[in-house]
Design a protein around this motif. Structure first.
Motif, PDB file in Angstrom:
ATOM      1  N   MET A 168       0.855  -1.181   0.000  1.00 18.11           N
ATOM      2  CA  MET A 168       0.000   0.000   0.000  1.00 18.11           C
ATOM      3  C   MET A 168       0.896   1.238   0.000  1.00 18.11           C
ATOM      4  N   LYS A 169       0.481   2.238  -0.719  1.00 16.79           N
ATOM      5  CA  LYS A 169       1.209   3.509  -0.775  1.00 16.79           C
ATOM      6  C   LYS A 169       0.613   4.438   0.289  1.00 16.79           C
ATOM      7  N   ILE A 170       1.447   4.819   1.269  1.00 15.95           N
ATOM      8  CA  ILE A 170       0.991   5.553   2.452  1.00 15.95           C
ATOM      9  C   ILE A 170       1.682   6.907   2.525  1.00 15.95           C
ATOM     10  N   LEU A 171       0.906   7.917   2.922  1.00 13.21           N
ATOM     11  CA  LEU A 171       1.445   9.254   3.164  1.00 13.21           C
ATOM     12  C   LEU A 171       1.267   9.596   4.632  1.00 13.21           C
ATOM     13  N   PHE A 172       2.346  10.038   5.276  1.00 12.51           N
ATOM     14  CA  PHE A 172       2.287  10.550   6.644  1.00 12.51           C
ATOM     15  C   PHE A 172       2.080  12.051   6.577  1.00 12.51           C
ATOM     16  N   ASP A 173       1.086  12.537   7.266  1.00 15.81           N
ATOM     17  CA  ASP A 173       0.838  13.964   7.420  1.00 15.81           C
ATOM     18  C   ASP A 173       1.845  14.535   8.429  1.00 15.81           C
ATOM     19  N   GLN A 174       1.930  15.861   8.487  1.00 17.19           N
ATOM     20  CA  GLN A 174       2.744  16.503   9.519  1.00 17.19           C
ATOM     21  C   GLN A 174       2.265  16.035  10.878  1.00 17.19           C
ATOM     22  N   GLY A 175       3.177  15.753  11.769  1.00 21.68           N
ATOM     23  CA  GLY A 175       2.802  15.327  13.113  1.00 21.68           C
ATOM     24  C   GLY A 175       2.840  13.825  13.302  1.00 21.68           C
ATOM     25  N   THR A 176       2.774  13.064  12.215  1.00 20.44           N
ATOM     26  CA  THR A 176       2.886  11.610  12.319  1.00 20.44           C
ATOM     27  C   THR A 176       4.355  11.270  12.502  1.00 20.44           C
ATOM     28  N   PRO A 177       4.714  10.625  13.603  1.00 18.24           N
ATOM     29  CA  PRO A 177       6.127  10.338  13.869  1.00 18.24           C
ATOM     30  C   PRO A 177       6.747   9.438  12.781  1.00 18.24           C
ATOM     31  N   GLU A 225      -4.125  12.287  -6.172  1.00 14.76           N
ATOM     32  CA  GLU A 225      -3.559  12.469  -7.519  1.00 14.76           C
ATOM     33  C   GLU A 225      -2.297  11.642  -7.709  1.00 14.76           C
ATOM     34  N   HIS A 226      -1.530  11.469  -6.651  1.00 10.00           N
ATOM     35  CA  HIS A 226      -0.258  10.752  -6.732  1.00 10.00           C
ATOM     36  C   HIS A 226      -0.361   9.290  -6.311  1.00 10.00           C
ATOM     37  N   GLY A 227      -1.568   8.794  -6.206  1.00  7.31           N
ATOM     38  CA  GLY A 227      -1.775   7.372  -6.008  1.00  7.31           C
ATOM     39  C   GLY A 227      -1.634   6.854  -4.587  1.00  7.31           C
ATOM     40  N   TYR A 228      -1.653   7.753  -3.617  1.00  2.75           N
ATOM     41  CA  TYR A 228      -1.607   7.280  -2.231  1.00  2.75           C
ATOM     42  C   TYR A 228      -2.947   6.657  -1.886  1.00  2.75           C
ATOM     43  N   GLN A 229      -2.880   5.575  -1.140  1.00  2.12           N
ATOM     44  CA  GLN A 229      -4.083   4.850  -0.772  1.00  2.12           C
ATOM     45  C   GLN A 229      -4.499   5.103   0.669  1.00  2.12           C
ATOM     46  N   LEU A 230      -3.544   5.600   1.473  1.00  2.00           N
ATOM     47  CA  LEU A 230      -3.802   5.819   2.900  1.00  2.00           C
ATOM     48  C   LEU A 230      -3.041   7.047   3.379  1.00  2.00           C
ATOM     49  N   LEU A 231      -3.740   7.893   4.118  1.00  2.00           N
ATOM     50  CA  LEU A 231      -3.120   9.014   4.824  1.00  2.00           C
ATOM     51  C   LEU A 231      -3.137   8.681   6.303  1.00  2.00           C
ATOM     52  N   ILE A 232      -1.970   8.730   6.935  1.00  2.00           N
ATOM     53  CA  ILE A 232      -1.897   8.572   8.382  1.00  2.00           C
ATOM     54  C   ILE A 232      -1.612   9.940   8.954  1.00  2.00           C
ATOM     55  N   THR A 233      -2.477  10.375   9.857  1.00  2.00           N
ATOM     56  CA  THR A 233      -2.407  11.724  10.409  1.00  2.00           C
ATOM     57  C   THR A 233      -2.667  11.702  11.908  1.00  2.00           C
ATOM     58  N   THR A 234      -2.304  12.785  12.563  1.00  2.00           N
ATOM     59  CA  THR A 234      -2.646  12.972  13.976  1.00  2.00           C
ATOM     60  C   THR A 234      -3.665  14.101  14.124  1.00  2.00           C
ATOM     61  N   GLU A 255     -11.239   8.681  -2.361  1.00  2.00           N
ATOM     62  CA  GLU A 255     -10.667   7.373  -2.694  1.00  2.00           C
ATOM     63  C   GLU A 255      -9.695   6.954  -1.596  1.00  2.00           C
ATOM     64  N   LEU A 256      -9.092   7.920  -0.999  1.00  2.47           N
ATOM     65  CA  LEU A 256      -8.047   7.741   0.001  1.00  2.47           C
ATOM     66  C   LEU A 256      -8.640   7.328   1.348  1.00  2.47           C
ATOM     67  N   ALA A 257      -8.051   6.326   1.979  1.00  2.52           N
ATOM     68  CA  ALA A 257      -8.420   5.970   3.347  1.00  2.52           C
ATOM     69  C   ALA A 257      -7.642   6.878   4.301  1.00  2.52           C
TER      70      ALA A 257
END
Length: 105
Positions: free
Chosen positions: A1-10, A44-53, A67-69
């Motif tokens: 899975m392609k995951i993006l960490f938001d600011q604040g995610t360690p 747009e860049h194909g990330y499937q999951l955003l992990i955020t705080t 589309e993004l979880a």
């Protein structure tokens, strides 16, 4: 899975998500983007999951149309997150397109 960490995610969490491709908003040059624009860019860049705080994200954005979880960690403290790695890893592995979930840490 392609995951993006938001600011604040360690960032050390990345090491515990084996088998997934993880980038950070900072690495992508997106650390200053507002939530709606960040979500658009991630999709747009194909990330499937955003992990955020960001615990208010659910109330600020219409996530049902995405589309993004989105997985929200309810703390930014790495020691607290590290103690719940197994639960977080399990949640990541179960996330489906457009789903929203919070993990209490």
């Amino acid at each position: 899975m392609k995951i993006l960490f938001d600011q604040g995610t360690p960032v050390p969490l990345r090491q515990h998500l084996e088998g997934h491709h993880v980038d950070t908003a900072y690495e992508r040059g997106w650390s200053e983007l507002r939530n709606s624009v960040l979500l658009d860019k991630a999709e747009e860049h194909g990330y499937q999951l955003l992990i955020t705080t960001d615990q208010s994200l659910r109330h600020q954005q219409d996530l049902a149309a995405r589309e993004l979880a989105v997985l929200v960690l309810r703390s930014t403290a790495w020691p607290r997150i590290r103690a719940r790695i197994d639960e977080i890893r399990s949640a990541v592995n179960k996330m489906q397109r457009g789903q929203f979930r919070e993990v209490e840490v």
